[in-house]
Design an enzyme around this catalytic site. Structure first.
Site, PDB file in Angstrom:
ATOM      1  N   GLN A 155      31.989  30.437  33.480  1.00 25.08           N
ATOM      2  CA  GLN A 155      31.889  29.048  33.059  1.00 25.08           C
ATOM      3  C   GLN A 155      30.512  28.640  32.551  1.00 25.08           C
ATOM      4  O   GLN A 155      30.407  27.883  31.576  1.00 25.08           O
ATOM      5  CB  GLN A 155      32.321  28.124  34.208  1.00 25.08           C
ATOM      6  CG  GLN A 155      33.811  28.156  34.485  1.00 25.08           C
ATOM      7  CD  GLN A 155      34.232  27.129  35.520  1.00 25.08           C
ATOM      8  OE1 GLN A 155      33.473  26.227  35.873  1.00 25.08           O
ATOM      9  NE2 GLN A 155      35.459  27.245  36.010  1.00 25.08           N
TER      10      GLN A 155
ATOM     11  N   ASP B 108      35.271  31.214  37.407  1.00 22.60           N
ATOM     12  CA  ASP B 108      33.966  30.673  37.790  1.00 22.60           C
ATOM     13  C   ASP B 108      32.806  31.448  37.179  1.00 22.60           C
ATOM     14  O   ASP B 108      31.814  30.857  36.737  1.00 22.60           O
ATOM     15  CB  ASP B 108      33.815  30.680  39.317  1.00 22.60           C
ATOM     16  CG  ASP B 108      34.711  29.663  39.998  1.00 22.60           C
ATOM     17  OD1 ASP B 108      35.006  28.630  39.379  1.00 22.60           O
ATOM     18  OD2 ASP B 108      35.116  29.906  41.151  1.00 22.60           O
TER      19      ASP B 108
ATOM     20  N   GLY C  54      47.779  27.963  40.748  1.00 23.80           N
ATOM     21  CA  GLY C  54      48.387  27.359  39.573  1.00 23.80           C
ATOM     22  C   GLY C  54      49.881  27.582  39.458  1.00 23.80           C
ATOM     23  O   GLY C  54      50.619  26.712  38.993  1.00 23.80           O
TER      24      GLY C  54
ATOM     25  N   TYR D 146      43.736  29.834  30.123  1.00 16.81           N
ATOM     26  CA  TYR D 146      45.190  29.760  30.317  1.00 16.81           C
ATOM     27  C   TYR D 146      45.617  30.785  31.370  1.00 16.81           C
ATOM     28  O   TYR D 146      46.582  31.504  31.215  1.00 16.81           O
ATOM     29  CB  TYR D 146      45.914  30.013  28.985  1.00 16.81           C
ATOM     30  CG  TYR D 146      47.345  29.526  28.974  1.00 16.81           C
ATOM     31  CD1 TYR D 146      47.643  28.171  28.909  1.00 16.81           C
ATOM     32  CD2 TYR D 146      48.402  30.436  29.005  1.00 16.81           C
ATOM     33  CE1 TYR D 146      48.955  27.731  28.885  1.00 16.81           C
ATOM     34  CE2 TYR D 146      49.718  30.008  28.975  1.00 16.81           C
ATOM     35  CZ  TYR D 146      49.990  28.654  28.923  1.00 16.81           C
ATOM     36  OH  TYR D 146      51.301  28.209  28.903  1.00 16.81           O
TER      37      TYR D 146
ATOM     38  N   GLU E 200      56.373  44.146  60.538  1.00 18.34           N
ATOM     39  CA  GLU E 200      55.818  43.374  61.643  1.00 18.34           C
ATOM     40  C   GLU E 200      54.482  42.697  61.300  1.00 18.34           C
ATOM     41  O   GLU E 200      54.173  41.642  61.850  1.00 18.34           O
ATOM     42  CB  GLU E 200      55.631  44.274  62.870  1.00 18.34           C
ATOM     43  CG  GLU E 200      56.937  44.777  63.461  1.00 18.34           C
ATOM     44  CD  GLU E 200      57.882  43.655  63.857  1.00 18.34           C
ATOM     45  OE1 GLU E 200      57.423  42.573  64.263  1.00 18.34           O
ATOM     46  OE2 GLU E 200      59.110  43.868  63.740  1.00 18.34           O
TER      47      GLU E 200
ATOM     48  N   HIS F 272      37.332  23.185  40.326  1.00 16.22           N
ATOM     49  CA  HIS F 272      36.552  23.739  41.438  1.00 16.22           C
ATOM     50  C   HIS F 272      35.097  23.395  41.169  1.00 16.22           C
ATOM     51  O   HIS F 272      34.635  23.469  40.022  1.00 16.22           O
ATOM     52  CB  HIS F 272      36.755  25.245  41.520  1.00 16.22           C
ATOM     53  CG  HIS F 272      36.023  25.924  42.654  1.00 16.22           C
ATOM     54  ND1 HIS F 272      35.845  25.329  43.890  1.00 16.22           N
ATOM     55  CD2 HIS F 272      35.419  27.147  42.726  1.00 16.22           C
ATOM     56  CE1 HIS F 272      35.177  26.170  44.679  1.00 16.22           C
ATOM     57  NE2 HIS F 272      34.899  27.265  43.997  1.00 16.22           N
TER      58      HIS F 272
ATOM     59  N   SER G 173      42.026  36.691  22.944  1.00 16.59           N
ATOM     60  CA  SER G 173      42.621  36.507  24.262  1.00 16.59           C
ATOM     61  C   SER G 173      44.119  36.802  24.244  1.00 16.59           C
ATOM     62  O   SER G 173      44.835  36.383  23.337  1.00 16.59           O
ATOM     63  CB  SER G 173      42.389  35.070  24.741  1.00 16.59           C
ATOM     64  OG  SER G 173      43.133  34.814  25.911  1.00 16.59           O
TER      65      SER G 173
END
Length: 338
Positions: free
Chosen positions: A85, A82, A133, A24, A226, A107, A50
């Protein structure tokens, strides 16, 4: 290249299924909320303890452990970082995902670099919005959407593409355009763009410009305006109508300086380095480096992150942004909610 819109997607497909969004964070909160607002039954799977549990619950979305969310789902969309996972899939997803379910990603990193090798009975799809997201969520609320990539890595059911189209449309992609690609193409172009242009290239250019002016004796505040503040104006003009649109809108002085001095900054040597970066992405060298960094505790990563946060352009910018309350009143990122 195939491009699809809402009319090409069958939303009844995604509305007839239970979706589990794993994670999330930036993408996770956007997918979960957009799916729910599109009439999809969605739950969020999170690690025990979490901090995102309360954020999901405050948004009215069911939250549970990753294992429980996966067990009850027809579609499991993995939107955790990533680097987490592969372990997450091995420990929590694969033992619990039902036979014939759909496994989704935003992804292609872990699929393309074989960090995750899905079971053969699973459909494996991608629905990857081309924006962070927070933008995916904010544009959806405004009845818009972000162009979204779809891809199919594994089509066990024979309906994987239709599922990907339905999912992508439900998160808002069909309003802007859904573009068909491959896991390889999305992964390699995404990593290159982030490193060489959008994040790495842009931030390094801003910092170098800021440092050059300050080292020459100019006020840090002037250097900030700038080299960073006005960048948004230029990018917005390019976003709206391309580089030619930006050049049409700026002064002749600025355009002449752009055309004659820009190539001196971004030159053949720069492009050669970009080619080396692309080669590192294509070969998997960057992926292996990133994986090793996280497996070793990410100490170098954290040190580089802290160094960036301490750069003078950040300190000066924080003070100047306090003088511009309209920026805070229209923020895309609100860390208390997403």
């Amino acid at each position: 290249m195939n491009i699809y819109y809402e009319k090409d997607a069958d939303l009844s497909l995604i509305r007839s299924r239970q979706v589990a969004v794993i994670g999330y964070g930036s993408q996770g909160h956007a997918h979960a909320n957009n799916l729910q607002d599109s009439g999809v039954s969605v739950s969020v799977g999170l690690r025990e303890g979490s901090q995102s549990f309360s954020k999901a619950q405050q948004a009215g979305i069911s939250a549970s452990s990753i294992e429980d969310a996966v067990r009850g789902a027809d579609i499991v969309m993995i939107l955790a970082p990533d680097e987490h996972q592969a372990q997450l899939y091995e420990q929590s997803v694969e033992p619990n995902i039902r036979h014939g379910a759909t496994l989704g990603f935003a992804h292609g990193f872990n699929i393309h670099f074989s960090r995750i090798c899905p079971r053969e009975d699973l459909d494996v799809i991608m629905a990857a919005p081309k924006g962070p997201g927070h933008l995916v969520r904010s544009t959806y609320i405004q009845d818009g959407g972000v162009p979204t990539l779809i891809a199919v890595f594994q089509d066990s059911s024979g309906n994987a593409k239709s599922t990907a189209l339905s999912y992508a449309s439900a998160i808002g992609g069909g309003r802007a355009g859904i573009i068909e690609t491959t896991f390889r193409e999305e992964t390699e172009t995404d990593l290159f763009g982030e490193q060489a242009v959008l994040c790495g290239g842009a931030t390094a250019l801003v910092q170098a410009g800021f440092e050059t002016l300050v080292e020459a004796g100019y006020a840090p505040e002037m250097a900030y305006f700038e080299c960073l503040h006005e960048l948004k104006l230029i990018v917005d003009l390019m976003y709206e109508g391309g580089i030619a649109n930006m050049r049409y809108s700026i002064s002749n002085t600025a355009e002449y300086g752009d055309l004659t001095r820009g190539p001196r900054v971004i030159n053949a040597d720069t492009k050669q380095e970009m080619k080396r970066i692309l080669s590192e992405v294509q070969s998997g060298e960057f992926a292996q480096e990133f994986i090793r960094e996280n497996q070793s505790g990410a100490k170098n990563f954290e040190a580089l992150r802290k160094l960036g946060q301490q750069h003078p352009v950040e300190q000066v910018g924080a003070k100047l942004r306090d003088m511009m309350p309209w920026i805070k009143s229209n923020r895309v990122v609100d860390q208390t909610r997403n």
